[in-house]
Design a protein around this motif. Structure first.
Motif: not given
Length: 124
Positions: A49-51
């Motif tokens: 999730a994202g980074a």
């Protein structure tokens, strides 16, 4: 010197991948990412999730830790808690960390997870 955390790995019992997918993808909203073929044969699954990257690896004789946990910073913590509860996950609120709203939950194999949001919602 380390520059960043690349990923976190949690353990899981053999054969639990479908339970983990339902929780981490459906309940938490993370995207499953493919494991490299040489590692896929070992079982487990990876999410992002994202980074943030989370790897779940198969561990024969798995026993979840009672204290060790993954801490995930979220935005909109009340709505996020409601989302997890809507997927049947028990949420336990804890106000012991100054400057934060937070709760704990267990994934379907018993891994302890902490979800926190700074007061004021700065996310930093």
């Amino acid at each position: 010197m380390p520059a960043a955390v690349d990923h976190v790995q949690l353990a899981a019992p053999p054969g639990s991948e479908d339970l983990l997918r339902a929780f981490y993808a459906d309940a938490l909203g993370m995207a499953e990412i493919p494991k490299p073929p040489a590692l896929a044969a070992r079982g487990g699954c990876w999410f992002a999730a994202g980074a943030v990257q989370l790897h779940l690896g198969v561990e024969p004789g798995f026993r979840p830790s009672r204290k060790a946990h993954l801490g995930l910073r979220v935005t909109g913590i009340e709505a996020y808690a409601a989302r997890l509860e809507g997927h049947g996950t028990r949420v336990t609120w804890d106000d012991a960390l100054p400057g934060h709203r937070r709760f704990h939950a267990l994934d379907p194999v018993g891994n302890r997870l902490e979800f926190l949001e700074p007061l004021g919602g700065s996310g930093v």
